[in-house]
Design an enzyme around this catalytic site. Structure first.
Site, PDB file in Angstrom:
ATOM      1  N   HIS A 569     -22.680  -6.829  23.843  1.00 35.39           N
ATOM      2  CA  HIS A 569     -23.565  -5.669  23.810  1.00 35.39           C
ATOM      3  C   HIS A 569     -24.552  -5.717  24.971  1.00 35.39           C
ATOM      4  CE1 HIS A 569     -22.879  -5.762  19.134  1.00 35.39           C
ATOM      5  NE2 HIS A 569     -21.804  -5.356  19.809  1.00 35.39           N
ATOM      6  N   GLN A 570     -24.073  -6.056  26.144  1.00 36.65           N
ATOM      7  CA  GLN A 570     -24.938  -6.219  27.314  1.00 36.65           C
ATOM      8  C   GLN A 570     -25.575  -4.890  27.703  1.00 36.65           C
ATOM      9  OE1 GLN A 570     -21.698  -7.123  27.141  1.00 36.65           O
ATOM     10  NE2 GLN A 570     -21.633  -9.335  27.381  1.00 36.65           N
TER      11      GLN A 570
END
Length: 643
Positions: A569-570
């Site tokens: 979930h960068q």
């Protein structure tokens, strides 16, 4: 019904006759009703460790590939062979947001749109929900790794694996499909950071615009919180393992709570989540937004095409994006954009492409001898990710294979059963630590196990059984990370991966949140509803952590730094913010500060990642970007006509 579709467990794996399909009276491989059906891409044979099951996997792969319901063989987009010289808009990146932007812009028949994707189309196997994560680590993965970590992934020398989808659909072809928006408080924070137009009341209409929720009509979810006419179908999977319902019962017993809807009025607690899927089949972003419009003559889609640079021109002090350089089919192209270039390449690639184009901090550009076009110190900064640590448990039962003859037959017949779901991954919990309040939760609990997927060896840690027993994973996730890292360039060559330093878990508060989530997990596993499983925690103690008393804060603090489980979930590397914020890369209309005709629309613009699964918010960002553009050019057109 399909007893002769696959061999019985007692059949010899070398008895080819037991796999033959022609004798099936009630299941035939359907004839594709089009001249060029989509049947290419990696097969199950390419990504599974088959052994004696190779023929089974081969047949399953073939029947899935030719299924019009599962694979949509004649609904696929037809990629172009080469781009034309000029388009009105160029969208770079075919992941979560890019197809949204391209689809919405191409609604205007007077606009020509090019969507550029570095990878191929998504293969048939990705359409099966139980194949969650299966294709990561293959050619459909960028295979990024972080470096020089001081507080994360220490067991692998301070390098964390960050798989990212490299195909049309990006990570929407690989993720767990959970539908979540974060929470109202997330968008309040964005607004308070100077991003006018991004408060909850501003973004909610675009969540509703994108969504087609199938559970509103049944009354299972509140119609006031969901849309019913968008392209993105939201519903629950047709199948759940009994263990998931027992966890829900356990959550009630230990007063952690349950909820019907993570995006409804009461999101705190555990639930079998709604997912972005349709009747037991994955619904990626291109399947939702591109397939229905595949015949639009003004929409071109270039696959296996890598954007290497955003081209700009400078007149006086004004910088304008003019198009991109593109490498496709072993040819270099320069493609012009008459109106705008939109980067939707993701948190890593959008920042990298800006830097390769001379847009970013001078020190980074100088280090790789790239001439600076514009000094934007925030490009590549503010990198952050959801951080987590998983606790594995054995169930006192011999390991079973959810992927078998019966489950495959059932899925091919009506897309139900174990293959129509992600096993325990569809179960989740939203909770709050003592560092926040229930209306701004900072803990999410993820699960893994009971997944109907082929053997991957040890390529995907979530799927590795221990002690030849059923294995389940409970993961504590910090969804409000404080730690920040950065992305810089290793070279001026676009084919070289950038240098990624996540700096995950550097802030003690991040580790405290994960620790509190672990305590809630341990509390959950002791509930009466789970006693029948005789759960036994698997000891994965890192040698460096054995000095601490097991179960103490110091022990878990050590464990999560050595055996870190990074999420995918960068966010944050092209931070959205006003011009008064020196680290902002894009303004609240997603325009890159200081450059005309260039926007960014993906997770990289999030100043703070949302507190939950980010795909639905990224789709919302894509919807907003297209809306901003339409409004801008509508105003300009009115002005040009003197209206």
């Amino acid at each position: 019904m399909y007893s002769n579709l696959f061999p019985s467990p007692t059949s010899s794996p070398f008895d080819v006759s037991s796999y033959l399909v022609p004798n099936l009276p009630d299941y035939q491989v359907p004839e594709a009703p089009c001249s060029s059906p989509f049947t290419s891409g990696l097969t199950l044979m390419d990504v599974c460790y088959g052994g004696s099951t190779n023929l089974f996997l081969n047949l399953l792969s073939m029947l899935t590939t030719y299924s019009t319901v599962i694979n949509g063989v004649c609904e696929r987009i037809t990629p172009i062979d080469k781009p034309t010289l000029t388009y009105d808009f160029i969208v770079v990146g075919g992941g979560a947001a890019g197809p949204v932007v391209a689809s919405r812009l191409s609604e205007n028949a007077n606009w020509s749109v090019l969507l550029v994707e570095a990878g191929p189309d998504e293969p048939a196997g990705t359409q099966i929900p139980s194949n969650l994560l299966l294709y990561l680590g293959t050619d459909l993965d960028w295979k990024y790794k972080t470096t020089n970590e001081s507080h994360a992934c220490l067991s692998t020398n301070g390098s964390c694996s960050w798989p990212r989808g490299k195909n049309l659909g990006g990570c929407t072809s690989h993720h767990g499909m959970m539908y979540h928006r974060g929470h109202e408080a997330d968008y309040t924070k964005w607004y308070q950071m100077g991003n006018s137009g991004w408060a909850w009341s501003d973004v909610l209409p675009f969540f509703l615009k994108s969504e087609n929720n199938q559970e509103v009509q049944t009354g299972r979810v509140d119609k006031n919180y969901h849309g019913t006419s968008g392209p993105m179908i939201v519903e629950r999977f047709p199948w759940q393992p009994q263990f998931a319902w027992d966890v829900m019962h356990a959550a009630k017993q230990v007063r952690l709570g349950v909820t019907e809807d993570f995006v409804g009025p009461n999101p705190i607690g555990f639930t079998v989540a709604q997912t972005i899927s349709k009747n037991g089949v994955r619904l990626s972003s291109p399947r939702a937004y591109l397939w229905p419009h595949r015949n639009r003559p003004n929409l071109h889609i270039a696959l296996n095409a890598t954007a290497t640079k955003v081209n700009t021109k400078k007149v006086g002090s004004t910088v304008t994006a003019t198009g991109i350089d593109l490498f496709m089919n072993n040819q270099h192209y320069t493609v012009n954009a008459k109106k705008e270039v939109i980067l939707s390449a993701g948190t890593i690639n959008s920042a990298q492409l800006l830097l390769l184009s001379g847009i970013g901090p001078k020190s980074v550009l100088d280090s790789v001898k790239i001439s600076q076009v514009l000094d934007l110190p925030g490009v590549g900064e503010n990198l952050h990710n959801h951080q987590s640590y998983g606790v594995d448990f054995n169930i006192d039962h011999k390991a079973i294979k959810e992927l078998n003859i019966e489950s495959a037959t059932q899925y091919l017949f009506d897309q139900t059963g174990p293959m129509s779901a992600t096993g325990l991954a569809q179960l989740s919990g939203i909770l709050a630590s003592n560092l926040t309040t229930p209306d701004d939760p900072d803990i999410q609990i993820f699960f893994a196990g009971f997944q109907a997927v082929c053997d991957t060896g040890d390529r995907i840690p979530d799927l590795v059984p221990y002690n030849n027993k059923i294995t389940v994973r409970f993961t504590s996730v910090n969804v409000q990370p404080r730690s920040r890292g950065r992305i810089t360039l290793a070279s001026g060559n676009s084919s070289t991966h950038p240098i990624i330093w996540s700096n995950d878990l550097a802030e003690p508060a991040d580790r405290q949140i994960i620790y509190q989530g672990i305590q809630k997990i341990l509390k959950l596993t002791k509930a009466k509803a789970l006693r029948k499983y005789r759960l036994k925690a698997i000891d994965d103690t890192a040698p460096q952590c054995k000095q601490y008393t097991k179960g103490s804060y110091a022990y878990w603090d050590c464990q999560m730094q050595y055996n870190t489980r990074p999420e995918n979930h960068q966010s944050g590397t092209c931070k959205m913010g006003p011009s008064t914020d020196p680290m902002a890369v894009v303004d609240p209309s997603l325009k890159v500060h200081g450059i005309n005709g260039l926007r960014v629309a993906d997770a990289s613009i999030m100043p703070q990642v949302v507190s939950g699964n980010p795909v639905a918010p990224i789709v919302m960002i894509g919807e907003r970007c297209a809306d901003f553009i339409k409004n801008d050019y509508k105003v300009n057109n009115l002005h040009s006509r003197g209206e």
